[in-house]
Design a protein around this motif. Structure first.
Motif, PDB file in Angstrom:
ATOM      1  N   SER A 107       0.861  -1.180   0.000  1.00 49.69           N
ATOM      2  CA  SER A 107       0.000   0.000   0.000  1.00 49.69           C
ATOM      3  C   SER A 107       0.897   1.230   0.000  1.00 49.69           C
ATOM      4  N   GLN A 120      -1.273   2.740  -4.136  1.00 49.83           N
ATOM      5  CA  GLN A 120      -0.822   1.376  -3.891  1.00 49.83           C
ATOM      6  C   GLN A 120      -0.045   0.835  -5.092  1.00 49.83           C
ATOM      7  N   TRP A 165      -1.734  -4.572  -8.612  1.00 49.54           N
ATOM      8  CA  TRP A 165      -2.082  -5.945  -8.239  1.00 49.54           C
ATOM      9  C   TRP A 165      -0.998  -6.882  -8.761  1.00 49.54           C
ATOM     10  N   LEU A 174      -2.350  -5.558   0.091  1.00 47.03           N
ATOM     11  CA  LEU A 174      -3.427  -5.629  -0.891  1.00 47.03           C
ATOM     12  C   LEU A 174      -4.252  -6.907  -0.814  1.00 47.03           C
ATOM     13  N   TRP A 186      -7.287  -5.351   0.369  1.00 47.62           N
ATOM     14  CA  TRP A 186      -7.994  -4.568  -0.637  1.00 47.62           C
ATOM     15  C   TRP A 186      -8.758  -5.492  -1.589  1.00 47.62           C
ATOM     16  N   GLU A 198      -2.296 -11.917  -4.515  1.00 50.17           N
ATOM     17  CA  GLU A 198      -1.629 -11.214  -3.421  1.00 50.17           C
ATOM     18  C   GLU A 198      -1.125 -12.187  -2.358  1.00 50.17           C
TER      19      GLU A 198
END
Length: 452
Positions: free
Chosen positions: A150, A231, A234, A270, A273, A286
């Motif tokens: 992040s 951030q 991904w 993440l 997230w 992740e």
């Protein structure tokens, strides 16, 4: 039987029970990952690595096991989480915030050993600052660092490095990092660190990195690396899927140069997230990179048996369910077959006329007629609706369930290896984890000792 006899028997039972527990405790300690891996390791660590899988409730580590399972073998292979599991932890915040924590209160508990309200950054319920393990380590002459996916001033790293009444005060938290003397800060967050602030860091001797490719060039000294506006990408969409692993390795390399030892925080930010997004594909991506980062630290410990690694989650996110809809199944081949995040797939579908063929290619399967019609209607309503439709399709095909877009109050797991890993066996609260870690810091010398 008289009262005296009953009391004697009661005491004998207590003593026998204590002896049995003691024997079991010794046996359990003999099987800890620390001793299995390290043999005659030091009993107290010189270095401490704290790793937090943000939002990584127990279902995530179970899901990751099945996601990584080789379907061509009869056995279900263990993961790094299975290998290092030692205990569990409760995560509830201060009473004023109920039973379900946010990341700020949870990180405050893990950094200070004190419960606080949701949103608090290492301040108590009266908004008074509480010293963190990083501050205590610095005061004792140890080096400190954070590496996260992040922004570096997000709730978890902020609670270890700073203090604020609200996690949302990102600009103030970024400015506060100037006074922390933290040696290594790696992650995202360019948005919150304007040129004028970066120049102040440089004036204090920090090397500033804005491009991830610059990371290899740093060989020593203090560093602040901001590799994304907010951030990091991904992992599943990133050409370099191992950014957290590489930041972890670099942080260990730099901090190892400090003779007195170090405390390092690594966060797979993440995971949380993706959980908030109810996105199983991205969550597993992740999890994969967080597992890779754990293995980087594991390898470091094999070569440096004076280092403790403590891994846990701050809370559970999303209420992930392995199996749903009354069906006793979970289809990992669907999840493994998806080639990009639903975010990416949706965006790609919006800008190409042959969108359905491209969606099918990215999903790894061809939607049937009803599914294609649903996707077509979603596409007409924009990216957000299209992304949600793709996630629902993946969930339906894989039989994945979710209960919330927020957090839940379930206990989380604790994993550890290295000196004193056995301290974290069994059930504990998140504040217990902090207090145990703080107790492992070197003891401050008295004035008389300092003068010798």
């Amino acid at each position: 039987m008289g009262a005296t006899q009953k009391m004697t028997i009661f005491k004998l039972c207590i003593l026998a029970g204590a002896a049995l527990v003691g024997t079991m405790s010794v046996a359990a300690q003999a099987m800890t990952p620390a001793q299995t891996m390290l043999g005659d390791a030091p009993s107290v660590p010189k270095n401490i690595v704290i790793m937090i899988g943000d939002g990584m409730g127990p279902a995530y580590t179970s899901a990751y096991r099945y996601y990584k399972d080789n379907p061509d073998t009869q056995e279900i292979e263990q993961t790094v989480f299975d290998r290092l599991l030692v205990g569990t932890s409760s995560t509830y915040p201060a009473r004023v915030s109920g039973y379900v924590t946010d990341s700020a209160a949870a990180a405050t508990a893990l950094a200070t050993g004190v419960k606080s309200y949701n949103g608090a950054i290492s301040v108590d319920i009266n908004k008074q600052t509480i010293p963190t393990i990083m501050e205590k380590a610095k005061a004792l002459g140890l080096a400190t660092g954070v590496a996260v996916t992040s922004q570096i001033n997000h709730a978890t790293p902020a609670a270890f490095l700073s203090h604020n009444e609200s996690r949302s005060n990102y600009d103030a938290l970024a400015k506060s990092y100037l006074t922390t003397d933290t040696d290594v800060m790696l992650g995202g967050g360019k948005k919150y660190f304007p040129v004028s602030l970066i120049e102040k860091f440089q004036a204090k001797g920090y090397q500033y990195l804005s491009d991830f490719n610059q990371l290899d060039s740093i060989k020593q000294g203090k560093v602040i690396g901001l590799f994304a506006n907010v951030q990091l990408p991904w992992a599943i969409d990133d050409n370099d899927k191992n950014k957290l692993s590489k930041m972890t390795a670099k942080a260990l390399e730099l901090l190892s140069q400090h003779d007195k030892g170090f405390v390092l925080l690594i966060e797979g930010s993440l995971i949380d997230w993706a959980g908030h997004n109810n996105d199983i594909v991205t969550a597993m991506g992740e999890m994969e990179e967080f597992a890779n980062a754990i293995e980087v630290v594991e390898q470091y410990i094999r070569n440096n048996d004076n280092t403790l690694m403590l891994v846990t989650a701050d809370h559970n996110t999303g209420g992930l369910s392995i199996g749903a809809n009354g069906e006793y199944s979970w289809n990992t081949s669907i999840i493994r077959g998806v080639q990009a995040s639903p975010d990416f797939i949706a965006n790609d579908a919006l800008i190409h006329d042959d969108w359905l063929a491209r969606v099918s290619l990215n999903l790894g399967f061809e939607p049937n007629e009803d599914e294609a019609s649903q996707l077509a209607r979603a596409r007409m309503q924009g990216k957000e609706v299209m992304t949600t439709s793709i996630k629902h399709l993946i969930d339906s095909r894989s039989n994945t369930g979710w209960t919330t877009g927020g957090h839940t109050g379930v206990d989380v797991q604790v994993f550890a290896t290295g000196p004193a890993a056995s301290l974290f066996a069994g059930y504990q609260d998140n504040t217990d984890i902090a207090n145990k870690l703080i107790s492992l810091l070197p003891k401050a010398k008295s004035k008389s000792q300092s003068n010798k």
